[in-house]
Enzyme design. Structure first.
Site, PDB file in Angstrom:
ATOM      1  N   HIS A  46       1.091  -1.247   0.123  1.00  0.00           N
ATOM      2  CA  HIS A  46      -0.063   0.036   0.052  1.00  0.00           C
ATOM      3  C   HIS A  46       0.902   1.250   0.004  1.00  0.00           C
ATOM      4  O   HIS A  46       1.266   1.578   1.084  1.00  0.00           O
ATOM      5  CB  HIS A  46      -0.855   0.111   1.413  1.00  0.00           C
ATOM      6  CG  HIS A  46      -1.883   1.221   1.391  1.00  0.00           C
ATOM      7  ND1 HIS A  46      -3.109   0.932   1.640  1.00  0.00           N
ATOM      8  CD2 HIS A  46      -1.650   2.449   1.124  1.00  0.00           C
ATOM      9  CE1 HIS A  46      -3.614   2.188   1.678  1.00  0.00           C
ATOM     10  NE2 HIS A  46      -2.838   3.128   1.360  1.00  0.00           N
ATOM     11  N   HIS A  48       1.412   5.392  -1.942  1.00  0.00           N
ATOM     12  CA  HIS A  48       0.914   6.474  -2.641  1.00  0.00           C
ATOM     13  C   HIS A  48       2.417   6.998  -3.164  1.00  0.00           C
ATOM     14  O   HIS A  48       3.235   7.553  -2.346  1.00  0.00           O
ATOM     15  CB  HIS A  48       0.480   7.623  -1.879  1.00  0.00           C
ATOM     16  CG  HIS A  48      -0.826   6.925  -1.173  1.00  0.00           C
ATOM     17  ND1 HIS A  48      -2.272   7.125  -1.758  1.00  0.00           N
ATOM     18  CD2 HIS A  48      -1.144   6.506  -0.028  1.00  0.00           C
ATOM     19  CE1 HIS A  48      -3.160   6.671  -0.807  1.00  0.00           C
ATOM     20  NE2 HIS A  48      -2.277   6.045   0.073  1.00  0.00           N
ATOM     21  N   ARG A  50       2.112   9.416  -5.960  1.00  0.00           N
ATOM     22  CA  ARG A  50       1.541  10.482  -6.817  1.00  0.00           C
ATOM     23  C   ARG A  50       2.047  10.489  -8.071  1.00  0.00           C
ATOM     24  O   ARG A  50       2.370   9.416  -8.786  1.00  0.00           O
ATOM     25  CB  ARG A  50       2.159  11.779  -5.994  1.00  0.00           C
ATOM     26  CG  ARG A  50       1.959  12.033  -4.564  1.00  0.00           C
ATOM     27  CD  ARG A  50       0.624  11.617  -4.070  1.00  0.00           C
ATOM     28  NE  ARG A  50       0.406  11.916  -2.555  1.00  0.00           N
ATOM     29  CZ  ARG A  50      -0.576  11.426  -1.790  1.00  0.00           C
ATOM     30  NH1 ARG A  50      -1.627  10.782  -2.356  1.00  0.00           N
ATOM     31  NH2 ARG A  50      -0.610  11.542  -0.647  1.00  0.00           N
ATOM     32  N   ASN A  74      -5.267   7.093  -6.166  1.00  0.00           N
ATOM     33  CA  ASN A  74      -6.158   8.298  -5.851  1.00  0.00           C
ATOM     34  C   ASN A  74      -5.338   9.654  -6.309  1.00  0.00           C
ATOM     35  O   ASN A  74      -5.062  10.446  -5.704  1.00  0.00           O
ATOM     36  CB  ASN A  74      -6.183   8.389  -4.119  1.00  0.00           C
ATOM     37  CG  ASN A  74      -5.016   8.527  -3.324  1.00  0.00           C
ATOM     38  OD1 ASN A  74      -4.036   8.072  -3.619  1.00  0.00           O
ATOM     39  ND2 ASN A  74      -5.209   8.988  -2.250  1.00  0.00           N
ATOM     40  N   LYS A 132      -9.725  -0.496  -5.509  1.00  0.00           N
ATOM     41  CA  LYS A 132      -9.626   0.200  -4.302  1.00  0.00           C
ATOM     42  C   LYS A 132     -10.833   1.041  -4.019  1.00  0.00           C
ATOM     43  O   LYS A 132     -11.218   1.651  -4.690  1.00  0.00           O
ATOM     44  CB  LYS A 132      -8.515   1.393  -4.211  1.00  0.00           C
ATOM     45  CG  LYS A 132      -8.189   1.992  -3.053  1.00  0.00           C
ATOM     46  CD  LYS A 132      -7.725   1.481  -1.800  1.00  0.00           C
ATOM     47  CE  LYS A 132      -7.809   2.069  -0.422  1.00  0.00           C
ATOM     48  NZ  LYS A 132      -6.883   2.902  -0.139  1.00  0.00           N
ATOM     49  N   HIS A 169     -10.573   1.342   2.034  1.00  0.00           N
ATOM     50  CA  HIS A 169     -10.274   2.276   2.857  1.00  0.00           C
ATOM     51  C   HIS A 169     -11.546   2.130   3.986  1.00  0.00           C
ATOM     52  O   HIS A 169     -12.523   2.579   3.791  1.00  0.00           O
ATOM     53  CB  HIS A 169     -10.032   3.595   2.383  1.00  0.00           C
ATOM     54  CG  HIS A 169      -9.791   4.715   3.585  1.00  0.00           C
ATOM     55  ND1 HIS A 169      -8.437   5.300   3.467  1.00  0.00           N
ATOM     56  CD2 HIS A 169     -10.470   5.149   4.731  1.00  0.00           C
ATOM     57  CE1 HIS A 169      -8.535   6.114   4.859  1.00  0.00           C
ATOM     58  NE2 HIS A 169      -9.699   6.264   5.375  1.00  0.00           N
ATOM     59  N   HIS A 207      -4.539  -0.371   6.128  1.00  0.00           N
ATOM     60  CA  HIS A 207      -3.937   0.295   7.277  1.00  0.00           C
ATOM     61  C   HIS A 207      -5.022   0.275   8.516  1.00  0.00           C
ATOM     62  O   HIS A 207      -5.650   1.346   8.874  1.00  0.00           O
ATOM     63  CB  HIS A 207      -3.715   1.949   6.708  1.00  0.00           C
ATOM     64  CG  HIS A 207      -5.041   2.472   6.050  1.00  0.00           C
ATOM     65  ND1 HIS A 207      -6.111   2.399   6.118  1.00  0.00           N
ATOM     66  CD2 HIS A 207      -4.712   3.171   4.685  1.00  0.00           C
ATOM     67  CE1 HIS A 207      -6.847   3.077   5.304  1.00  0.00           C
ATOM     68  NE2 HIS A 207      -5.948   3.493   4.417  1.00  0.00           N
ATOM     69  N   LEU A 252      -4.701   9.232   7.848  1.00  0.00           N
ATOM     70  CA  LEU A 252      -6.061   8.767   7.967  1.00  0.00           C
ATOM     71  C   LEU A 252      -5.786   7.300   7.655  1.00  0.00           C
ATOM     72  O   LEU A 252      -5.333   6.829   6.538  1.00  0.00           O
ATOM     73  CB  LEU A 252      -7.121   9.417   6.875  1.00  0.00           C
ATOM     74  CG  LEU A 252      -7.455  10.901   7.633  1.00  0.00           C
ATOM     75  CD1 LEU A 252      -8.302  11.389   6.607  1.00  0.00           C
ATOM     76  CD2 LEU A 252      -8.342  10.674   8.977  1.00  0.00           C
ATOM     77  N   ASP A 280       1.600   2.909   3.625  1.00  0.00           N
ATOM     78  CA  ASP A 280       0.461   3.798   3.209  1.00  0.00           C
ATOM     79  C   ASP A 280       1.472   5.019   3.404  1.00  0.00           C
ATOM     80  O   ASP A 280       0.993   6.297   3.624  1.00  0.00           O
ATOM     81  CB  ASP A 280      -0.384   3.964   4.350  1.00  0.00           C
ATOM     82  CG  ASP A 280      -1.521   5.018   4.019  1.00  0.00           C
ATOM     83  OD1 ASP A 280      -1.680   5.126   2.799  1.00  0.00           O
ATOM     84  OD2 ASP A 280      -2.138   5.329   4.960  1.00  0.00           O
ATOM     85  N   HIS A 284       3.006  14.480   0.991  1.00  0.00           N
ATOM     86  CA  HIS A 284       2.365  15.804   0.623  1.00  0.00           C
ATOM     87  C   HIS A 284       3.277  16.910   0.749  1.00  0.00           C
ATOM     88  O   HIS A 284       4.492  16.662   1.559  1.00  0.00           O
ATOM     89  CB  HIS A 284       1.315  16.080   1.576  1.00  0.00           C
ATOM     90  CG  HIS A 284       0.076  15.193   1.662  1.00  0.00           C
ATOM     91  ND1 HIS A 284      -1.128  15.285   0.597  1.00  0.00           N
ATOM     92  CD2 HIS A 284      -0.275  14.209   2.258  1.00  0.00           C
ATOM     93  CE1 HIS A 284      -2.004  14.531   0.797  1.00  0.00           C
ATOM     94  NE2 HIS A 284      -1.337  13.593   1.849  1.00  0.00           N
ATOM     95  N   ALA A 296      -3.841  14.978   5.246  1.00  0.00           N
ATOM     96  CA  ALA A 296      -3.562  13.553   6.041  1.00  0.00           C
ATOM     97  C   ALA A 296      -2.494  12.768   5.099  1.00  0.00           C
ATOM     98  O   ALA A 296      -2.743  12.566   3.895  1.00  0.00           O
ATOM     99  CB  ALA A 296      -4.707  12.672   5.977  1.00  0.00           C
TER     100      ALA A 296
HETATM  101  C1  NCD Z   1      -3.605   8.946   2.061  1.00  0.00           C
HETATM  102  C2  NCD Z   1      -3.132  10.200   0.881  1.00  0.00           C
HETATM  103  O1  NCD Z   1      -2.701  11.208   1.325  1.00  0.00           O
HETATM  104  O2  NCD Z   1      -3.464   9.813  -0.124  1.00  0.00           O
HETATM  105  N1  NCD Z   1      -3.667   9.690   3.198  1.00  0.00           N
HETATM  106  C3  NCD Z   1      -3.368   9.113   4.412  1.00  0.00           C
HETATM  107  O3  NCD Z   1      -3.355   9.781   5.386  1.00  0.00           O
HETATM  108  N2  NCD Z   1      -3.321   7.835   4.543  1.00  0.00           N
HETATM  109  C4  NCD Z   1      -4.922   8.437   1.517  1.00  0.00           C
HETATM  110  C5  NCD Z   1      -5.234   7.290   2.531  1.00  0.00           C
HETATM  111  O4  NCD Z   1      -4.786   6.214   2.240  1.00  0.00           O
HETATM  112  O5  NCD Z   1      -6.135   7.531   3.236  1.00  0.00           O
HETATM  113 ZN    ZN Z   2      -3.100   5.099   1.687  1.00  0.00          ZN
END
Ligand code: NCD
Ligand code: ZN
Length: 376
Positions: A46, A48, A50, A74, A132, A169, A207, A252, A280, A284, A296
């Protein structure tokens, strides 16, 4: 006789001299033999990464540690079709540093517009590994997620039929539901029913953050598994407010009480194959986290395996790290386990304050802090 007495005296003087030199610090014992841990190369189930400039900054960190990773869809706009996922996959592969072997495992974002034909097509693609489900409004870029979960049942039926896993999620989004109860509520209200209706659907509750989620996953069939992040193994919700508000600990689902952290550590280190690694890592820009309405997500990719090693060592369970990090996820996704290895060294080093250049700054988890393991 006399000669051997003289020899004895010389030997004694020599021993005293050496002992004196050690005491004075003139001589030192050789440094302790370095403690290392070698395991099969892990995968991240899992993450991200980007796109565009942020992708280029963060992807090398994941690729350095993990052989494969489940790539969350996402983006803005989200990755909803096989064709979009293949384009995104090419962009990811272009960001892998030369000489590094890394395979992105693509996923599609479920929306109200997803059709059963989309699911069949995805299941037939060797590059797409899951769908997802983001409840609409649950987290970052989830506004196009699913608002009516029961209305998505025909899609779950198609995933069950075509044998493609559903990643969830698991949080309700009702504004009146206490944020610390959202995961528990989702399990009671939705997940229990989904599992009942679709017993052959493979589901990952992503998560997990609560003792209730652990208990739920443990009590279900082998078709239901869960990922666990490093931050939920290392921190409880107090970490959000140590001496002031700590935006880099905000993700989150949000961190929970200590009793939940302990349940997660127990699950991760139990050797139960239903629980496996999913960082996860969710980068950002620093200014968007350190803001009056901070995003988050914790960026853990540069130190992910180190953080898991820290958590497993604290639980006296380093011997369970390999199964959690390198075996159980691959088994669940019905992919071969990796065959190469990775070595961690027990050594202190300072995590960077931030990553990125040319106007990009991303603050990692544990920025400027000293950690005790390092991937070689
Ligand atoms: C994730 C994100 O920023 O894409 N943020 C997070 O707090 N985990 C999205 C997610 O997995 O909830
Ligand atoms: Zn995530």
């Amino acid at each position: 006789m006399i000669a051997s007495d003289i020899l004895k005296k010389i030997l004694l003087i020599f021993i005293y001299t050496i002992a004196f030199a050690f005491k004075q610090g003139i001589l030192q014992t050789s440094p302790q033999i370095m403690k290392t841990l070698t395991i099969t190369r892990p995968d991240d189930w899992h993450v991200h990464v980007r796109n565009s400039a942020i992708l280029k900054t963060v992807l090398p960190h994941t690729a350095r540690q993990f052989a494969r990773a489940i790539i969350m869809p996402n983006l803005k706009p989200p990755v909803t079709t096989v064709d979009q996922a293949l384009t995104y996959r090419d962009e990811i592969l272009a960001a892998v540093p030369m000489g590094v072997d890394f395979t992105p495992l693509m996923t599609l974002y479920l929306t109200a517009a997803t059709t059963e034909a989309d699911i069949k097509k995805a299941a037939e693609s060797e590059y797409i590994h899951a769908f997802k489900l983001y409840p609409a409004g649950a987290t970052t870029h989830s506004d196009l997620g699913v608002a009516d979960i029961v209305a998505a049942y025909p899609l779950f039926a198609a995933m069950e039929k075509h044998q493609i896993p559903l990643l969830i999620h698991g949080e309700v989004t009702d504004a009146d539901c206490d944020i610390f109860d959202r995961e528990r509520m989702f399990i009671d209200r939705y997940l229990t029913n989904i599992i009942k209706h679709f017993p052959d659907l493979r589901v990952v509750l992503e998560h997990v953050t609560t003792a209730e989620a652990v208990q739920f996953v443990e009590s279900t069939s082998t078709n239901v598994a869960a990922t666990i992040t490093p931050q939920h193994l290392l921190y409880n919700r107090n970490a959000l407010f140590v001496g002031g508000i700590r935006p880099h600990h905000y993700c989150l689902p949000v961190l929970k009480r200590e009793q939940h952290r302990l349940a997660l550590v127990k699950a991760a280190t139990s050797g139960n194959p239903k629980f496996f690694l999913g960082t996860d890592s969710a980068p950002h820009l620093t200014n968007l986290k350190e803001s009056s309405c901070g995003c988050a997500g914790c960026f853990s990719a540069p130190i992910a395996l180190e953080l898991y090693a820290e958590a497993f060592e604290a639980a006296n369970a380093l011997d369970k790290l390999e199964g959690f990090a390198s075996f159980y996820g691959a088994d669940f996704y019905r992919l071969p386990r990796n065959t190469d290895t990775i070595t961690l060294e027990k050594t202190s080093w300072d995590v960077a304050a931030s990553y990125g250049d040319n106007g990009i700054s991303i603050t990692p988890l544990k920025a400027n802090e000293t950690i005790c393991w390092q991937v070689q």
